[in-house]
Scaffold this active site. Structure first.
Site, PDB file in Angstrom:
ATOM      1  N   ASP A  28       2.154  -6.489   8.531  1.00  0.00           N
ATOM      2  CA  ASP A  28       2.104  -7.595   7.578  1.00  0.00           C
ATOM      3  C   ASP A  28       0.680  -8.103   7.352  1.00  0.00           C
ATOM      4  OD1 ASP A  28       4.855  -7.433   7.347  1.00  0.00           O
ATOM      5  OD2 ASP A  28       5.206  -8.871   8.965  1.00  0.00           O
ATOM      6  N   CYS A  57      -8.376   6.647  11.450  1.00  0.00           N
ATOM      7  CA  CYS A  57      -9.725   6.162  11.750  1.00  0.00           C
ATOM      8  C   CYS A  57      -9.781   5.420  13.080  1.00  0.00           C
ATOM      9  CB  CYS A  57     -10.229   5.265  10.630  1.00  0.00           C
ATOM     10  SG  CYS A  57      -9.354   3.682  10.489  1.00  0.00           S
ATOM     11  N   ASP A  70       1.288 -12.242   2.074  1.00  0.00           N
ATOM     12  CA  ASP A  70       2.380 -11.268   2.103  1.00  0.00           C
ATOM     13  C   ASP A  70       3.649 -11.995   2.551  1.00  0.00           C
ATOM     14  OD1 ASP A  70       3.438  -8.471   2.054  1.00  0.00           O
ATOM     15  OD2 ASP A  70       3.735  -8.860   4.195  1.00  0.00           O
ATOM     16  N   GLU A 126       2.059 -10.876  -4.196  1.00  0.00           N
ATOM     17  CA  GLU A 126       2.618  -9.652  -4.746  1.00  0.00           C
ATOM     18  C   GLU A 126       3.649 -10.007  -5.819  1.00  0.00           C
ATOM     19  OE1 GLU A 126       4.232  -5.351  -3.028  1.00  0.00           O
ATOM     20  OE2 GLU A 126       4.139  -7.113  -1.729  1.00  0.00           O
ATOM     21  N   CYS A 170      -4.570   1.722   4.650  1.00  0.00           N
ATOM     22  CA  CYS A 170      -5.401   1.203   5.750  1.00  0.00           C
ATOM     23  C   CYS A 170      -6.450   0.264   5.167  1.00  0.00           C
ATOM     24  CB  CYS A 170      -6.062   2.351   6.502  1.00  0.00           C
ATOM     25  SG  CYS A 170      -7.214   1.798   7.793  1.00  0.00           S
ATOM     26  N   CYS A 224      -4.106   3.990  12.291  1.00  0.00           N
ATOM     27  CA  CYS A 224      -4.640   4.897  11.273  1.00  0.00           C
ATOM     28  C   CYS A 224      -5.448   6.014  11.946  1.00  0.00           C
ATOM     29  CB  CYS A 224      -5.517   4.093  10.304  1.00  0.00           C
ATOM     30  SG  CYS A 224      -6.263   5.097   8.994  1.00  0.00           S
TER      31      CYS A 224
END
Length: 397
Positions: A354, A347, A189, A273, A326, A345
């Site tokens: 990142d 969860c 990333d 990406e 997530c 999250c």
């Protein structure tokens, strides 16, 4: 790439004599003139709904040389002049295929000063390179040795804005062989706070080369703005600005080379990406930082080095929500502003923005490879979702 051999360019700096510099400067000017004349002829023919190809422009060049006005074209080697016509033909081929914009005229001040020689335009013997129309070989600084037995097929001579002379030799490099497969895969990333964040959790510091020299650059640019156009003082001030830019670019390129080489050597599969950097630099607030990070150059280096060493680079669709997803449970968040660097999250998993994005890119890249969706999956796939979105949906609770 032919067989096991890879076409590879070796670039060196050289220091021409006064006579060589004058000859090369004349060649650069003639190359620019021929390119512009041929472009004007082809553009004019296009308005008459006619197409002019390379063979026709080559015949035009012969006629131009016989005129009194353009007789000076005979004073330089004909090889770079023919090569610039071939480059123009390539530019029009890309234009007609809608891969590029219409070719534009070369400017004396802004265009790159270069000339390309094929095998008939130079002699390379005993480690010495002699160009056509020159009695003496170039004084090249061999910063690294050529591959043993390398025989240059093309030589490109150029001069940058800082006045430095370079020669680039295109050779077959049989020493480049695919690395042994190791099965490692990494998601990458890119960012601004950190240049890269890997799915392993490693973060690579953004060196911000331009920021380090920003004060010196601004001072040199202010000094340049005060000089009278066309004066010798302005030219000296321009060289100072160009040298600072060259220093920044050299350090940036060196850092990217070391980083991309390490990543390619350590990993079999690299997932990035598919960013549209050209559109992103239109943002006035981020353009300078994005340009300094050189994301496009990083990707380019990563891809050609992966091709050299038998590695695979997968570019994930730019619309894939890597930051909002997530990586533990697959839940997609509604919003994720850039100011949010850490989030938790439902969860219960706490994510570094990142690192989480890099992990999601790796998972998406594996889905692309497994489902055969290709290197650049589209936002929508005829008859269903893209492989990445299928994978995301499969992971949701």
């Amino acid at each position: 790439m032919t067989g096991n051999h890879v076409k590879r360019a070796f670039k060196y700096r050289f220091y021409p004599t006064a006579a060589q510099a004058a000859e090369l400067s004349r060649t650069f000017g003639c190359v620019r003139k021929v390119y512009n004349l041929a472009l004007a002829a082809r553009t004019e023919a296009w308005t008459r709904q006619e197409r002019v190809n390379y063979n026709q422009t080559s015949a035009m060049l012969t006629v131009w040389k016989k005129t009194e006005e353009l007789a000076y074209l005979c004073e330089v080697s004909s090889v770079p002049l023919q090569q610039t016509l071939r480059h123009l033909q390539t530019a029009f081929t890309h234009f007609f295929a809608k891969r590029a914009k219409h070719p534009h005229f070369k400017s004396r001040r802004k265009s790159r000063r270069s000339a390309e020689y094929t095998t008939s335009g130079f002699r390379f013997r005993d480690g010495k390179l002699t160009l056509a129309k020159m009695p003496e070989p170039l004084d090249i600084v061999w910063s690294r040795p050529l591959t043993e037995g390398a025989d240059p097929s093309t030589v490109t001579v150029s001069q940058d804005a800082a006045g430095r002379w370079f020669v680039s030799m295109l050779c077959d490099d049989p020493s480049l062989e695919p690395l042994r497969a190791n099965g490692n895969a990494v998601g990458i990333d890119v960012g601004l706070d950190h240049l890269l964040t890997l799915s392993t959790g490693e973060k690579v510091t953004n060196p911000r080369h331009e920021r380090k020299d920003r004060v010196r650059l601004a001072k040199a640019q202010r000094n340049l703005a005060k000089k009278t156009r066309g004066s010798a003082n302005r030219n000296r001030a321009r060289l100072k600005v160009a040298k600072i830019h060259a220093r920044i670019a050299d350090r940036r390129r060196d850092g990217l080379h070391k980083l991309t080489t390490r990543l390619v050597r350590e990993n079999q599969t690299l997932v990035i990406e598919d960013l549209t950097v050209r559109n992103m630099v239109r943002s006035r607030s981020l353009a300078r930082a994005i340009s300094d990070a050189a994301w496009s150059e990083f990707r380019s280096m990563l891809e050609y080095k992966a091709a050299w060493y038998g590695r695979e680079v997968i570019a994930v669709d730019r619309w894939f929500p890597s930051s909002k997803l997530c990586s533990a449970c697959g839940t997609l968040q509604d919003k994720m502003p850039l100011s949010v660097r850490t989030w938790t999250c439902d969860c219960g998993t706490t994510h570094d923005r990142d690192v989480n994005a890099a992990k999601n890119l790796l998972a998406a890249g594996r889905a692309v490879a497994a489902c055969g969706a290709g290197v650049r999956p589209q936002r929508s796939t005829p008859g269903g979702q893209s492989a990445m979105k299928q994978e995301v949906s499969r992971r949701k609770p």
